[in-house]
Write an enzyme that holds these catalytic residues in place. Structure first.
Site, PDB file in Angstrom:
ATOM      1  N   ASN A 154      44.608  30.578 -59.668  1.00 28.05           N
ATOM      2  CA  ASN A 154      44.531  29.197 -59.229  1.00 28.05           C
ATOM      3  C   ASN A 154      44.996  28.250 -60.335  1.00 28.05           C
ATOM      4  O   ASN A 154      46.136  27.785 -60.317  1.00 28.05           O
ATOM      5  CB  ASN A 154      43.087  28.913 -58.784  1.00 28.05           C
ATOM      6  CG  ASN A 154      42.959  27.600 -58.065  1.00 28.05           C
ATOM      7  OD1 ASN A 154      43.838  26.757 -58.132  1.00 28.05           O
ATOM      8  ND2 ASN A 154      41.859  27.398 -57.363  1.00 28.05           N
ATOM      9  N   ASP A 155      44.148  28.046 -61.349  1.00 25.95           N
ATOM     10  CA  ASP A 155      44.489  27.070 -62.402  1.00 25.95           C
ATOM     11  C   ASP A 155      45.843  27.359 -63.042  1.00 25.95           C
ATOM     12  O   ASP A 155      46.581  26.419 -63.371  1.00 25.95           O
ATOM     13  CB  ASP A 155      43.433  27.108 -63.518  1.00 25.95           C
ATOM     14  CG  ASP A 155      42.078  26.653 -63.027  1.00 25.95           C
ATOM     15  OD1 ASP A 155      42.028  26.047 -61.942  1.00 25.95           O
ATOM     16  OD2 ASP A 155      41.088  26.908 -63.728  1.00 25.95           O
ATOM     17  N   VAL A 156      46.148  28.637 -63.235  1.00 29.56           N
ATOM     18  CA  VAL A 156      47.366  28.972 -64.002  1.00 29.56           C
ATOM     19  C   VAL A 156      48.643  28.692 -63.205  1.00 29.56           C
ATOM     20  O   VAL A 156      49.739  28.894 -63.697  1.00 29.56           O
ATOM     21  CB  VAL A 156      47.338  30.440 -64.480  1.00 29.56           C
ATOM     22  CG1 VAL A 156      46.178  30.684 -65.408  1.00 29.56           C
ATOM     23  CG2 VAL A 156      47.323  31.414 -63.317  1.00 29.56           C
TER      24      VAL A 156
ATOM     25  N   ALA B 243      38.655  25.599 -63.699  1.00 28.66           N
ATOM     26  CA  ALA B 243      38.661  24.223 -64.204  1.00 28.66           C
ATOM     27  C   ALA B 243      38.010  23.247 -63.224  1.00 28.66           C
ATOM     28  O   ALA B 243      37.752  22.100 -63.571  1.00 28.66           O
ATOM     29  CB  ALA B 243      40.087  23.780 -64.503  1.00 28.66           C
TER      30      ALA B 243
END
Ligand code: NAP
Length: 592
Positions: free
Chosen positions: A519-521, A560
């Site tokens: 997700n965040d990456v 995050a």
């Protein structure tokens, strides 16, 4: 110049040079091998075993024999467990078929040559001692130098998966040599050997069962637990030395102080880290009002007590107060940190454990411990900095920001457009028509244990002539190199794994990107939205591909706590569900 000052001066030179060398060697370890690097340095830091062997085996009195005995058991657990789990991981990394290169003459014979050299050095030392040509101390010094060289070669081997196992074998050889040499130390008493044997047996059994049985997903908590054992060994040896050293000067007191303070705070801090990761303690940050102020106050009292002890080392009650303060400080330092952020903390604690080890080397005037402590310290420090950089966090924020606790405002996610979903059989059709597919694994793949299914899916696509690559973000998952180890476990050859900078230019020409629990990456806000906590973090630019499929269970955010605008992109479709189930469904649909 007194002997004490001369020892300090030489020790500091060695510490600094080993640190620079460690920096040079460790920065060349590719992200692919960052998880094995963590466990390898952890095993090497088990060199505290040799100091523990001397304290236990000298049999000075019961308290120090018992402290030494516990330290022997703890350190040998680290040595055995650390090397076994590193080897288990490294065995998984394989070259792809057709990419194997023939080993050169030197590659084939280097390790056997080192073995012969070590056996000869050990035999020669025993002969020289037996013939009274050299005293045991001198022979031991040269064996330690040889061990230090082997440790450095071992870490150097981690600069490529091809040499990593051989390198680790050399490090194991170095450890064996240092331990075998120490057993000839003239300070050891016959009764001490019995205690040593029992301590080593306990450590070997505990280490072997940890190293052989722990699943790859539990590597972070195992590493934290090992740091706590190594740090406990350093603290106990420091206490024993404090009790025994007569006429202690300020220099010795400083070294012992560092050893017990860093050792004690690393011990409790690492225990908390392991307990949070094992979910024995709540993973959320435990915070209270004025926390940083209280911590700073405690730190001030701790530093004050330490300075007073350097001024007057005979104040033994204050020494024990110092140990207790450091134990409490370690608890308070790690409590406010969320479980998801523990990898950074573990890398930092790795560095602290190395420093405690080096301090033990200063106390015992044992240079190999200074070298390995410095290498370990450098490795942990570099890894934590790399993680901070890849997560776009400052080291200060890591230590004092109660990170992992997402502020309310940031945690709120609201729909920013239409989300399209896709079914597994529709995706199978899309994949069937693609020429190139890039798989982006993330934390969700680890949670779902979907690596085997994904590897199977990639093989099927490959069999259809589709070009399949894996894109690895340096902080995908929850520990450095997490995805590499999981994919290696699922027999994915490491030459199919592409680092972020290499794969990013390739996305524009990719037909389908399959994001598996990441997700965040992949969040484009890191490039475009200055108000996002992710802004500035380097990401995998999957949004540049022709189509993107995201496999996750819901629209919930990742680590995050921020919404991912990728999901509202017209090129993006969501395959909702557990990643393992989804992978199996796609495989079945492709077969059908
Ligand atoms: P992520 O942003 O935490 O996202 C993981 C996603 O996986 C979640 O959105 C979740 O969505 C999904 N998921 C969870 N269980 C799943 C399942 N069973 N099946 C399918 N999907 C599942 O992960 P990431 O993209 O890998 O990024 C890593 C994050 O961790 C970064 O923010 C990084 O800074 C941080 N971090 C990394 C490290 C490190 O060393 N690697 C260290 C500390 C922190 P659903 O709940 O909707 O399924």
């Amino acid at each position: 110049m007194t002997t004490e000052m001369l020892d300090l001066e030489i020790g500091l030179y060695i510490f600094l040079l080993a640190g620079f060398l460690g920096f040079h060697v460790i920065t060349r370890v590719p992200p692919l091998l960052h998880t094995p690097l963590m466990s390898a340095t952890n095993a090497i830091s088990g060199i505290s075993l040799i100091g523990s062997l001397v304290v236990c085996g000298s049999f000075k009195d019961w308290p120090s024999t018992i402290l030494g005995f516990i330290a022997v058991a703890c350190s040998s657990t680290n040595v055995v467990g650390g090397f076994l789990i590193t080897d288990r991981m490294l065995k998984m990394f394989k070259e792809g078929k057709g990419h194997e290169t023939r080993a050169s003459w030197l590659e084939r014979w280097f390790v056997p040559l080192c073995c012969v050299l070590c056996a000869a050095a050990l035999g020669l030392s025993i002969w020289l001692i037996h013939e009274k040509i050299a005293n045991p101390r001198t022979a031991l010094t040269y064996l330690y130098i040889l061990s230090a060289v082997l440790f450095i070669l071992g870490l150097k081997g981690l600069s490529s998966p091809r040499y990593a196992r051989k390198g680790m074998f050399l490090a194991e050889l170095g450890m064996g040599l240092a331990i075998a040499g120490t057993l000839f130390d003239d300070q050891l008493k016959p009764m001490g050997y019995a205690w040593i044997a029992v301590g080593l047996a306990i450590g070997t059994i505990a280490g072997a069962s940890m190293g052989l049985r722990i699943p790859m997903t539990a590597v972070p908590q195992r590493t934290a637990l090992s740091h706590s054992l190594g740090a406990l060994a350093a603290t106990l040896v420091g206490i024993s030395e404090y009790i025994h050293i007569e006429h202690m000067g300020g220099v010795k007191m400083t070294a012992i102080g560092f050893e017990v303070v860093i050792g004690a705070l690393t011990f409790t801090g690492s225990l908390i880290a392991a307990a949070k990761l094992q979910e024995l303690l709540p993973g959320t940050p435990i915070t209270y009002k004025g926390q940083n102020i209280w911590n700073l106050l405690l730190l001030a009292v701790l530093v004050g007590s330490f300075l007073y002890l350097i001024y007057d080392p005979t104040m033994s009650p204050l020494f024990f107060v110092l140990v207790v303060l450091a134990l409490v400080f370690g608890l308070l330092l790690v409590m406010p940190i969320g479980a998801a952020d523990m990898p950074v903390v573990i890398a930092l604690l790795n560095s602290y454990a190395g420093l405690a080890d080096a301090a033990m080397g200063f106390v015992l005037a044992n240079r190999i411990q200074i070298i390995t402590g410095s290498l370990d310290g450098a490795s942990g420090f570099i890894l934590s900095l790399l993680m901070c950089r890849a997560m776009n966090r400052s080291a200060f924020n890591v230590l004092f920001g109660a990170f992992g606790k997402v502020p309310e405002a940031e945690a709120k996610t609201e729909a920013k457009g239409t989300v399209r979903s896709i079914a597994a059989d529709e995706l199978a059709v899309l994949l069937d028509g693609a020429r190139s597919v890039v798989i982006v694994p993330g934390y969700g793949m680890a949670v779902a244990q979907a690596q085997h299914g994904i590897s199977e899916l990639a093989k099927q696509l490959g069999a259809k002539g589709i070009d399949v690559k894996y894109a690895i973000h340096p902080v995908a998952g929850r520990m450095p190199g997490h995805m590499n180890v999981l994919l290696a476990e699922a027999n994915v050859p490491y030459d199919q794994l592409y680092e972020m900078d290499t794969i990013n230019p390739y996305f524009a020409e990719t037909d389908v990107v399959l994001v598996v629990g990441a997700n965040d990456v992949t969040n484009p806000a890191a490039r475009t939205d200055k108000s996002s906590p992710l802004y500035g973090m380097p990401i995998l630019e999957v949004d540049k591909a022709k189509s993107v499929i995201v496999m996750k269970r819901s629209m919930r955010p990742g680590f995050a706590g921020v919404d991912n605008e990728l999901y509202y992109d017209t090129k993006c479709m969501m395959l909702f569900g557990d990643a393992k189930d989804s992978a199996n469904k796609i495989i079945a649909a492709l077969k059908a």
